[in-house]
Design a protein around this motif. Structure first.
Motif, PDB file in Angstrom:
ATOM      1  N   ASN A  68      -4.989  69.401 -17.374  1.00  0.00           N
ATOM      2  CA  ASN A  68      -4.008  70.473 -17.255  1.00  0.00           C
ATOM      3  C   ASN A  68      -2.678  70.008 -16.668  1.00  0.00           C
ATOM      4  OD1 ASN A  68      -5.773  72.350 -18.322  1.00  0.00           O
ATOM      5  ND2 ASN A  68      -6.575  72.973 -16.318  1.00  0.00           N
ATOM      6  N   ARG A  69      -2.736  69.113 -15.691  1.00  0.00           N
ATOM      7  CA  ARG A  69      -1.483  68.691 -15.056  1.00  0.00           C
ATOM      8  C   ARG A  69      -0.629  67.880 -16.013  1.00  0.00           C
ATOM      9  NH1 ARG A  69      -1.709  66.679  -9.100  1.00  0.00           N
ATOM     10  NH2 ARG A  69       0.230  67.869  -9.023  1.00  0.00           N
ATOM     11  N   MET A  70      -1.256  67.037 -16.820  1.00  0.00           N
ATOM     12  CA  MET A  70      -0.479  66.285 -17.797  1.00  0.00           C
ATOM     13  C   MET A  70       0.088  67.218 -18.866  1.00  0.00           C
ATOM     14  SD  MET A  70       0.580  63.183 -18.166  1.00  0.00           S
ATOM     15  CE  MET A  70      -0.591  61.920 -17.620  1.00  0.00           C
ATOM     16  N   ARG A  71      -0.679  68.217 -19.224  1.00  0.00           N
ATOM     17  CA  ARG A  71      -0.151  69.182 -20.190  1.00  0.00           C
ATOM     18  C   ARG A  71       1.041  69.938 -19.623  1.00  0.00           C
ATOM     19  NH1 ARG A  71      -5.659  69.274 -21.902  1.00  0.00           N
ATOM     20  NH2 ARG A  71      -6.276  70.804 -20.331  1.00  0.00           N
ATOM     21  N   GLU A  72       1.032  70.163 -18.300  1.00  0.00           N
ATOM     22  CA  GLU A  72       2.188  70.796 -17.661  1.00  0.00           C
ATOM     23  C   GLU A  72       3.396  69.875 -17.715  1.00  0.00           C
ATOM     24  OE1 GLU A  72       4.302  73.743 -15.314  1.00  0.00           O
ATOM     25  OE2 GLU A  72       2.689  73.727 -16.781  1.00  0.00           O
ATOM     26  N   VAL A  73       3.183  68.573 -17.522  1.00  0.00           N
ATOM     27  CA  VAL A  73       4.269  67.599 -17.662  1.00  0.00           C
ATOM     28  C   VAL A  73       4.853  67.682 -19.069  1.00  0.00           C
ATOM     29  CG1 VAL A  73       4.794  65.123 -17.789  1.00  0.00           C
ATOM     30  CG2 VAL A  73       3.418  66.005 -15.888  1.00  0.00           C
ATOM     31  N   GLU A  74       3.994  67.684 -20.054  1.00  0.00           N
ATOM     32  CA  GLU A  74       4.455  67.724 -21.438  1.00  0.00           C
ATOM     33  C   GLU A  74       5.189  69.036 -21.739  1.00  0.00           C
ATOM     34  OE1 GLU A  74       1.699  66.196 -24.473  1.00  0.00           O
ATOM     35  OE2 GLU A  74       0.352  65.680 -22.808  1.00  0.00           O
ATOM     36  N   ARG A  75       4.715  70.135 -21.178  1.00  0.00           N
ATOM     37  CA  ARG A  75       5.364  71.426 -21.418  1.00  0.00           C
ATOM     38  C   ARG A  75       6.771  71.447 -20.837  1.00  0.00           C
ATOM     39  NH1 ARG A  75       6.665  75.953 -18.967  1.00  0.00           N
ATOM     40  NH2 ARG A  75       5.800  75.292 -16.955  1.00  0.00           N
ATOM     41  N   LEU A  76       6.909  71.003 -19.586  1.00  0.00           N
ATOM     42  CA  LEU A  76       8.232  70.987 -18.950  1.00  0.00           C
ATOM     43  C   LEU A  76       9.182  70.036 -19.676  1.00  0.00           C
ATOM     44  CD1 LEU A  76       7.232  71.028 -15.164  1.00  0.00           C
ATOM     45  CD2 LEU A  76       8.295  72.879 -16.461  1.00  0.00           C
ATOM     46  N   ALA A  77       8.644  68.884 -20.093  1.00  0.00           N
ATOM     47  CA  ALA A  77       9.473  67.941 -20.833  1.00  0.00           C
ATOM     48  C   ALA A  77       9.960  68.567 -22.132  1.00  0.00           C
ATOM     49  CB  ALA A  77       8.690  66.662 -21.105  1.00  0.00           C
ATOM     50  N   SER A  78       9.074  69.269 -22.821  1.00  0.00           N
ATOM     51  CA  SER A  78       9.448  69.900 -24.084  1.00  0.00           C
ATOM     52  C   SER A  78      10.537  70.944 -23.871  1.00  0.00           C
ATOM     53  CB  SER A  78       8.215  70.545 -24.718  1.00  0.00           C
ATOM     54  OG  SER A  78       8.554  71.230 -25.903  1.00  0.00           O
ATOM     55  N   GLU A  79      10.422  71.716 -22.796  1.00  0.00           N
ATOM     56  CA  GLU A  79      11.428  72.738 -22.504  1.00  0.00           C
ATOM     57  C   GLU A  79      12.803  72.133 -22.257  1.00  0.00           C
ATOM     58  OE1 GLU A  79       9.976  75.019 -19.247  1.00  0.00           O
ATOM     59  OE2 GLU A  79       8.503  76.129 -20.472  1.00  0.00           O
ATOM     60  N   ARG A  80      12.824  70.893 -21.771  1.00  0.00           N
ATOM     61  CA  ARG A  80      14.102  70.219 -21.512  1.00  0.00           C
ATOM     62  C   ARG A  80      14.533  69.320 -22.668  1.00  0.00           C
ATOM     63  NH1 ARG A  80      14.762  67.750 -15.623  1.00  0.00           N
ATOM     64  NH2 ARG A  80      16.680  67.194 -16.703  1.00  0.00           N
ATOM     65  N   GLY A  81      13.758  69.325 -23.734  1.00  0.00           N
ATOM     66  CA  GLY A  81      14.120  68.506 -24.882  1.00  0.00           C
ATOM     67  C   GLY A  81      13.880  67.023 -24.675  1.00  0.00           C
ATOM     68  N   ILE A  82      12.929  66.681 -23.793  1.00  0.00           N
ATOM     69  CA  ILE A  82      12.613  65.282 -23.498  1.00  0.00           C
ATOM     70  C   ILE A  82      11.376  64.883 -24.289  1.00  0.00           C
ATOM     71  CG2 ILE A  82      11.928  63.668 -21.678  1.00  0.00           C
ATOM     72  CD1 ILE A  82      13.368  65.638 -19.694  1.00  0.00           C
ATOM     73  N   ARG A  83      11.473  63.811 -25.055  1.00  0.00           N
ATOM     74  CA  ARG A  83      10.341  63.341 -25.845  1.00  0.00           C
ATOM     75  C   ARG A  83       9.629  62.211 -25.100  1.00  0.00           C
ATOM     76  NH1 ARG A  83      11.954  62.312 -31.974  1.00  0.00           N
ATOM     77  NH2 ARG A  83       9.662  62.126 -32.033  1.00  0.00           N
ATOM     78  N   PRO A  84       8.381  62.432 -24.665  1.00  0.00           N
ATOM     79  CA  PRO A  84       7.658  61.383 -23.936  1.00  0.00           C
ATOM     80  C   PRO A  84       7.355  60.189 -24.847  1.00  0.00           C
ATOM     81  CG  PRO A  84       6.594  63.535 -23.701  1.00  0.00           C
ATOM     82  CD  PRO A  84       7.596  63.669 -24.789  1.00  0.00           C
ATOM     83  N   LYS A  85       7.234  59.033 -24.214  1.00  0.00           N
ATOM     84  CA  LYS A  85       6.761  57.840 -24.908  1.00  0.00           C
ATOM     85  C   LYS A  85       5.300  57.648 -24.517  1.00  0.00           C
ATOM     86  CE  LYS A  85      11.319  55.684 -24.487  1.00  0.00           C
ATOM     87  NZ  LYS A  85      12.096  54.566 -23.890  1.00  0.00           N
ATOM     88  N   PHE A  86       4.401  57.711 -25.487  1.00  0.00           N
ATOM     89  CA  PHE A  86       2.977  57.531 -25.211  1.00  0.00           C
ATOM     90  C   PHE A  86       2.653  56.037 -25.328  1.00  0.00           C
ATOM     91  CE2 PHE A  86       3.418  61.929 -26.448  1.00  0.00           C
ATOM     92  CZ  PHE A  86       2.641  62.573 -25.501  1.00  0.00           C
ATOM     93  N   VAL A  87       2.190  55.460 -24.220  1.00  0.00           N
ATOM     94  CA  VAL A  87       2.048  54.006 -24.116  1.00  0.00           C
ATOM     95  C   VAL A  87       0.688  53.652 -23.532  1.00  0.00           C
ATOM     96  CG1 VAL A  87       4.542  53.663 -23.838  1.00  0.00           C
ATOM     97  CG2 VAL A  87       3.102  54.002 -21.816  1.00  0.00           C
ATOM     98  N   GLU A  88       0.337  52.380 -23.612  1.00  0.00           N
ATOM     99  CA  GLU A  88      -0.885  51.889 -22.976  1.00  0.00           C
ATOM    100  C   GLU A  88      -0.718  51.867 -21.464  1.00  0.00           C
ATOM    101  OE1 GLU A  88      -3.704  51.306 -24.599  1.00  0.00           O
ATOM    102  OE2 GLU A  88      -2.627  51.992 -26.398  1.00  0.00           O
ATOM    103  N   ARG A  89      -1.839  51.939 -20.746  1.00  0.00           N
ATOM    104  CA  ARG A  89      -1.802  52.017 -19.285  1.00  0.00           C
ATOM    105  C   ARG A  89      -1.067  50.840 -18.661  1.00  0.00           C
ATOM    106  NH1 ARG A  89      -3.986  54.827 -15.232  1.00  0.00           N
ATOM    107  NH2 ARG A  89      -4.967  56.205 -16.768  1.00  0.00           N
ATOM    108  N   VAL A  90      -1.162  49.663 -19.255  1.00  0.00           N
ATOM    109  CA  VAL A  90      -0.530  48.486 -18.678  1.00  0.00           C
ATOM    110  C   VAL A  90       0.984  48.669 -18.570  1.00  0.00           C
ATOM    111  CG1 VAL A  90      -0.294  47.293 -20.909  1.00  0.00           C
ATOM    112  CG2 VAL A  90      -0.413  45.969 -18.784  1.00  0.00           C
TER     113      VAL A  90
END
Length: 253
Positions: free
Chosen positions: A37-59
Motif C-alpha cells: 500500500n505504501r508504494m502504491r501511495e508513492v505511485e499515486r502521488l507521483a502520478s498526480e504530479r506528473g512524475i513518471r517513476p523509473k522501475f529498476v533492479e534493487r541494486v
C-alpha cells in the motif's frame, strides 16, 4: 542533475517530498517487484504530479542510497531552501513562547535525523546547529527523521556561541542539557521563549557553549547506565518541556 540536488530514500521522506508541490522532483526510482500500500501511495502521488517513476533492479537503488536501507524507493530532489538566521530572528516576535533547539556538534546523521523527528513531534520552532563539525542533512538523516526534516526548519550558523548571545538579547532563555548539572530537568521552569542546547555525542556540551547557557539541567537517572544517547536525551527533554508547558497552561486557565 541540478546544483544542490540530493537523493532521498525511504517511504516517509519520499512521501513528504511528493506531498509538497513546492519541491521539484528530478527523478523517482522504484524497485521492480510486488508492491504494498505504501508504494502504491508513492505511485499515486507521483502520478498526480506528473512524475513518471523509473522501475529498476534493487541494486540501482542500493547504489543511490549508498548502502542504507531504502525500502525500495528513492528520488532526486532539489535541496530544500532553509530560512537564514536573520529570518528566524525576524519572526521570533510573532511567535508565542517558541521552543528552539540548539545542537552543539552532533556528528552522526542518524542522531541528527532522530532529533529532528522529536523536534517536530514536540513543536520545536527551529533546529539550529553550527556549520562546522555537524552532521549533514543527508539522505540518511532525512530518513532517520521519518520525513520530519521536510517540515522542520534546520538553520546553520557560523558561530553557535554568538547565536546564543543574540537569542538572549531577544529574550530567549538558553538552557543547556548536561548529565553533570546539579539542577534536574523537572526542576526548571519552561515558560516563555526558551532554547534547549544539547552537546555532541560522547563529549556533551563544550565549555564555551556551557558558559553561554543561562542555566544547565540534567535528566535524572537510576540504574547502571551512565548516560543516554543524545537523540534519546533530546526526546525525553522535549517531552518534559511540552508536558510542563501543558500543565502551566492548565493552571493558568
Amino acid at each position: 542533475m541540478t546544483p544542490d540536488a540530493e537523493v532521498l530514500f525511504g517511504f516517509n521522506p519520499v512521501l513528504a517530498v511528493l506531498s509538497d508541490p513546492a519541491r521539484p522532483v528530478e527523478s523517482l526510482w522504484i524497485v521492480t517487484g510486488p508492491h504494498g500500500n505504501r508504494m502504491r501511495e508513492v505511485e499515486r502521488l507521483a502520478s498526480e504530479r506528473g512524475i513518471r517513476p523509473k522501475f529498476v533492479e534493487r541494486v540501482v537503488v542500493d547504489r543511490l542510497a549508498g548502502g542504507a536501507t531504502h525500502q525500495g524507493v528513492a528520488l532526486r530532489v532539489g535541496a530544500r531552501v532553509q530560512p537564514t538566521w536573520d529570518d528566524l530572528l525576524a519572526r521570533l516576535d510573532g511567535v508565542v513562547d517558541p521552543v528552539l533547539l540548539l545542537l552543539d556538534g552532533i556528528e552522526d546523521p542518524r542522531n541528527l535525523g532522530a532529533i529532528i523527528r522529536s523536534a517536530e513531534a514536540f513543536g520545536v520552532e527551529a533546529v539550529i546547529l553550527p556549520r562546522d563539525r555537524s552532521a549533514p542533512l543527508s539522505g540518511v538523516a532525512v530518513k532517520a527523521s521519518a520525513g520530519a526534516a521536510e517540515r522542520v526548519d534546520v538553520i546553520r550558523v557560523t558561530n553557535l556561541a554568538r547565536a546564543m548571545r543574540e537569542l538572549k538579547a531577544y529574550g530567549v532563555r538558553v538552557i543547556g542539557l548536561d548529565g553533570d548539572a546539579g539542577t534536574m530537568l523537572a526542576g526548571e521552569s519552561w515558560h516563555g521563549a526558551v532554547a534547549l542546547v544539547l552537546g555532541g555525542e560522547g563529549r556533551g556540551l563544550r565549555r564555551l557553549t556551557r558558559e553561554h547557557c543561562d542555566t544547565v539541567v540534567a535528566i535524572p537517572m537510576v540504574g547502571g547506565v551512565g548516560s543516554l544517547n543524545v537523540a534519546t536525551a533530546a526526546g525525553i527533554a522535549l517531552y518534559e518541556v511540552r508536558r510542563r508547558r501543558a500543565g502551566e497552561s492548565a493552571r493558568d486557565g
